[in-house]
Write an enzyme that holds these catalytic residues in place. Structure first.
Site, PDB file in Angstrom:
ATOM      1  CG  ASP A  92      -0.171   0.010   2.565  1.00 58.16           C
ATOM      2  OD1 ASP A  92       0.978  -0.478   2.611  1.00 58.16           O
ATOM      3  OD2 ASP A  92      -0.716   0.520   3.557  1.00 58.16           O
ATOM      4  CG  HIS A 127       7.341   0.357   9.992  1.00 56.88           C
ATOM      5  ND1 HIS A 127       7.404   0.019  11.314  1.00 56.88           N
ATOM      6  CD2 HIS A 127       6.999   1.676   9.966  1.00 56.88           C
ATOM      7  CE1 HIS A 127       7.105   1.070  12.061  1.00 56.88           C
ATOM      8  NE2 HIS A 127       6.864   2.093  11.273  1.00 56.88           N
TER       9      HIS A 127
HETATM   10  C1  BDR Z   1       2.966  -0.145   8.703  1.00 60.94           C
HETATM   11  O1  BDR Z   1       1.904   0.792   8.507  1.00 60.94           O
HETATM   12  C2  BDR Z   1       2.122   1.548   7.343  1.00 60.94           C
HETATM   13  O2  BDR Z   1       1.928   2.907   7.599  1.00 60.94           O
HETATM   14  C3  BDR Z   1       3.522   1.258   6.901  1.00 60.94           C
HETATM   15  O3  BDR Z   1       3.642   1.287   5.499  1.00 60.94           O
HETATM   16  C4  BDR Z   1       3.793  -0.111   7.446  1.00 60.94           C
HETATM   17  O4  BDR Z   1       3.359  -1.114   6.565  1.00 60.94           O
HETATM   18  C5  BDR Z   1       3.715   0.206   9.967  1.00 60.94           C
HETATM   19  O5  BDR Z   1       2.869   0.142  11.079  1.00 60.94           O
HETATM   20 CA    CA Z   2       2.873  -0.613   4.184  1.00 64.68          CA
END
Ligand code: BDR
Ligand code: CA
Length: 334
Positions: free
Chosen positions: A14, A250
């Protein structure tokens, strides 16, 4: 020595700035072959997610099948995308986009996952770094999917570390807790890369500047632009990150665990998701080998491999050296 063929991966995403980091890491890494990219709502609406993937791939000179997927959670109401973290366009509010070709394939993300996995049983790894609706819908279409995929790695959840959207919930799981619980109980080989490890790895903004300077390429310039916006958010809101002017990477860690599992400490146990109430989105892990008679924790609930520790400096070094490789091609133009 017989060379190992690269791992065939469907990337479910995403984008999202850290999703963009993850995509470029995957494209740069010689052990990963991205055979398709499935998109979902999350950091942006799903149409924007697909447009971002197509754009990032075109800038890097790559043409990869991209599909549109889940546009909302399975049951709960969708929330507004977090423009304050990733920008309204998901890529840190790019000032302008060059003209690039490409449009999403006509089928859904769930159908793409099912068809691709059925065509290559035992070969496909799913790396999912957004809300998990596409995987849950694919399971509905093909309940036998868990016996056909090689492995599933997801970025999401947290066990010991505090959540990032509530005291106990991580954003991807929070965004579609019912889908997440279906994924955790499906019975495929599953690894969870959650905040327990992603909050241990702070990537300085300067790292992305160094990469952009090294390549002098529109793809890494774009990534640097996006990370500037994202780092400003994290540096303002998290004192630890602010100290180094950087961000959490992340999603890229979901690929690092694939390429460098030796950098992570994992524990195996049952994981379930709280689907409503105050704990909505919490990933609850059974960490002790005892029998719980309560509904939902029976012996037939499969185990997840949960990453609990990471060698942060080594992880940063792997991300840097991978993105510094000679991986970029001439951008595709329309
Ligand atoms: C996750 O949430 C999204 O905002 C980032 O892309 C990542 O996948 C981190 O909590
Ligand atoms: Ca993500």
């Amino acid at each position: 020595m017989i060379p190992t063929p690269p791992r065939k991966v469907i990337f479910d995403t995403d984008p999202g700035v850290d999703d963009a980091m993850a995509l470029y890491y995957a494209l740069a890494h010689p052990c990963i072959d991205v055979v398709g990219i499935t998109t979902t709502f999350g950091n942006v609406f799903v149409e924007q997610a697909a447009a971002n993937v197509l754009y990032l791939c075109a800038l890097a000179g790559r043409s990869i099948p991209v599909t549109l997927g889940a546009s909302h959670p399975l049951f709960k109401n969708a929330e507004s995308p977090p423009a304050f973290i990733h920008g309204a366009d998901g890529l840190g509010n790019l000032p302008r986009r060059s003209n690039t070709p490409g449009r999403p394939d006509p089928g859904s993300s769930a159908q793409f996952i099912v068809d691709t996995v059925r065509a290559s049983p035992g070969e496909i790894t799913l790396v999912a770094v957004g809300p998990l609706g596409n995987l849950a819908l694919a399971l509905q279409l093909a309940p036998e999917l868990p016996t056909l995929v090689r492995e599933v790695i997801l970025m999401g959840g947290t066990v010991l570390e505090s959540g990032n959207v509530s005291p106990v919930a991580e954003a991807n799981i929070w965004n579609d807790p019912h889908a997440a619980d279906a994924v955790f109980t499906a019975g495929w080989p599953l690894t969870m890369v959650g905040l327990d490890v992603t909050h241990q790895v702070i990537l300085p903004l300067s790292l992305f500047k160094t990469i952009a300077n090294h390549h002098q390429h529109v793809a890494t310039d774009t990534l640097y632009h996006a990370v500037q916006f994202y780092s400003a958010f994290y540096s303002q809101h998290d004192a630890l990150v602010g100290k180094v002017n950087g961000c959490y990477g992340h999603d890229v860690l979901a690929f690092v665990v694939l390429t460098n599992p030796e950098l992570f400490t994992l524990q195996s146990g049952r994981v379930r998701v709280a689907v409503d109430g105050l704990a909505q989105g919490q990933t609850m892990m059974q960490r002790k080998n005892v029998v719980y008679p309560q509904h939902g924790w029976h012996d037939d609930i499969p185990h997840t491999q949960v990453c609990l520790q990471v060698q942060a400096d080594a992880c940063k070094a792997v991300v840097t050296s991978t993105l510094m490789r000679d991986w970029l091609q001439t951008p595709l133009t329309s």
